[in-house]
Design a protein around this motif. Structure first.
Motif, PDB file in Angstrom:
ATOM      1  N   TRP A  95       0.823  -1.209   0.000  1.00  0.00           N
ATOM      2  CA  TRP A  95       0.000   0.000   0.000  1.00  0.00           C
ATOM      3  C   TRP A  95       0.857   1.258   0.000  1.00  0.00           C
ATOM      4  CZ3 TRP A  95      -4.465  -0.060  -1.940  1.00  0.00           C
ATOM      5  CH2 TRP A  95      -5.262  -1.193  -1.844  1.00  0.00           C
ATOM      6  N   GLY A  96       2.016   1.217   0.640  1.00  0.00           N
ATOM      7  CA  GLY A  96       2.929   2.347   0.578  1.00  0.00           C
ATOM      8  C   GLY A  96       3.445   2.589  -0.835  1.00  0.00           C
ATOM      9  N   VAL A  97       3.847   1.501  -1.496  1.00  0.00           N
ATOM     10  CA  VAL A  97       4.336   1.606  -2.877  1.00  0.00           C
ATOM     11  C   VAL A  97       3.202   2.006  -3.812  1.00  0.00           C
ATOM     12  CG1 VAL A  97       5.263   0.252  -4.798  1.00  0.00           C
ATOM     13  CG2 VAL A  97       6.273   0.051  -2.535  1.00  0.00           C
ATOM     14  N   ALA A  98       2.007   1.470  -3.584  1.00  0.00           N
ATOM     15  CA  ALA A  98       0.869   1.795  -4.450  1.00  0.00           C
ATOM     16  C   ALA A  98       0.514   3.275  -4.334  1.00  0.00           C
ATOM     17  CB  ALA A  98      -0.335   0.919  -4.096  1.00  0.00           C
ATOM     18  N   LEU A  99       0.509   3.810  -3.124  1.00  0.00           N
ATOM     19  CA  LEU A  99       0.207   5.240  -2.954  1.00  0.00           C
ATOM     20  C   LEU A  99       1.284   6.110  -3.595  1.00  0.00           C
ATOM     21  CD1 LEU A  99      -1.190   5.339   0.682  1.00  0.00           C
ATOM     22  CD2 LEU A  99      -2.443   5.662  -1.458  1.00  0.00           C
ATOM     23  N   LEU A 100       2.550   5.712  -3.438  1.00  0.00           N
ATOM     24  CA  LEU A 100       3.626   6.455  -4.080  1.00  0.00           C
ATOM     25  C   LEU A 100       3.482   6.414  -5.598  1.00  0.00           C
ATOM     26  CD1 LEU A 100       6.467   7.868  -3.902  1.00  0.00           C
ATOM     27  CD2 LEU A 100       7.396   5.568  -4.146  1.00  0.00           C
ATOM     28  N   SER A 101       3.193   5.236  -6.138  1.00  0.00           N
ATOM     29  CA  SER A 101       3.050   5.091  -7.591  1.00  0.00           C
ATOM     30  C   SER A 101       1.851   5.870  -8.110  1.00  0.00           C
ATOM     31  CB  SER A 101       2.914   3.610  -7.959  1.00  0.00           C
ATOM     32  OG  SER A 101       4.077   2.918  -7.610  1.00  0.00           O
ATOM     33  N   LEU A 102       0.740   5.811  -7.404  1.00  0.00           N
ATOM     34  CA  LEU A 102      -0.437   6.564  -7.843  1.00  0.00           C
ATOM     35  C   LEU A 102      -0.198   8.069  -7.744  1.00  0.00           C
ATOM     36  CD1 LEU A 102      -3.276   4.342  -6.348  1.00  0.00           C
ATOM     37  CD2 LEU A 102      -2.536   4.498  -8.729  1.00  0.00           C
ATOM     38  N   GLY A 103       0.574   8.490  -6.751  1.00  0.00           N
ATOM     39  CA  GLY A 103       0.950   9.898  -6.665  1.00  0.00           C
ATOM     40  C   GLY A 103       1.818  10.317  -7.840  1.00  0.00           C
ATOM     41  N   LEU A 104       2.731   9.438  -8.242  1.00  0.00           N
ATOM     42  CA  LEU A 104       3.561   9.740  -9.407  1.00  0.00           C
ATOM     43  C   LEU A 104       2.732   9.781 -10.681  1.00  0.00           C
ATOM     44  CD1 LEU A 104       6.730   7.600  -8.649  1.00  0.00           C
ATOM     45  CD2 LEU A 104       6.616  10.083  -8.824  1.00  0.00           C
ATOM     46  N   LEU A 105       1.744   8.892 -10.777  1.00  0.00           N
ATOM     47  CA  LEU A 105       0.886   8.885 -11.961  1.00  0.00           C
ATOM     48  C   LEU A 105       0.019  10.138 -12.021  1.00  0.00           C
ATOM     49  CD1 LEU A 105      -0.236   5.158 -12.115  1.00  0.00           C
ATOM     50  CD2 LEU A 105       1.366   6.321 -13.621  1.00  0.00           C
TER      51      LEU A 105
END
Length: 115
Positions: A95-105
Motif C-alpha cells: 500500500w505504501g508503494v501503491a500510494l507512491l506510484s499513484l501519486g507519481l501517476l
C-alpha cells in the motif's frame, strides 16, 4: 506467483510510474533543484510514452495486489504466505508503494499548479 514475483511486480509498477511521470515531473524537480537549460524541455518528449507507462504501472500493481490478497495456490506450512506478520508487512509495503506510484501517476496533472 511466488513472493519474489509479487516484489518484482511492485518494483516494475513503481518504475513504470516513474517513467509515466518523467515527462512532466522531471523538469519540475530539476528546475526546483536549480538545474536549468534548454535540454530540460526535451524531457517532454516522454509524454508520448506516458499512456503505455501508466498502463504498465497499473497492470503490475494489480498483479501484486492479486498475489497478496488472492494467492493462486495453497500455502505450504511455514511459508511466508502462512506467516501472518510477514503477510501483514508485505501488504503494508504494497500500500505504501501503491500510494507512491499513484501519486507519481497523478503528478503530471498537478504539476501545472506549481509552474
Amino acid at each position: 506467483m511466488s513472493r519474489l514475483n509479487a516484489k518484482g511486480s511492485l518494483l516494475a509498477g513503481t518504475l513504470a510510474a516513474i517513467g509515466a511521470s518523467a515527462c512532466c515531473l522531471g523538469p519540475l524537480v530539476l528546475l526546483s533543484l536549480g538545474f536549468g537549460g534548454a535540454w530540460i524541455g526535451r524531457l517532454t518528449a516522454m509524454a508520448l510514452f506516458r499512456p503505455a507507462f501508466m498502463a504498465a504501472a497499473l497492470l503490475f500493481l494489480a498483479l501484486a495486489f492479486r498475489e497478496l490478497y488472492f494467492p493462486s495456490r495453497a500455502c505450504e506450512p511455514g511459508s511466508a504466505c502462512r506467516d501472518k506478520p510477514t503477510l501483514k508487512r508485505q501488504r503494508l509495503i504494497f500500500w505504501g508503494v501503491a500510494l507512491l506510484s499513484l501519486g507519481l501517476l497523478a503528478g503530471p496533472w498537478a504539476a501545472p499548479l506549481f509552474y
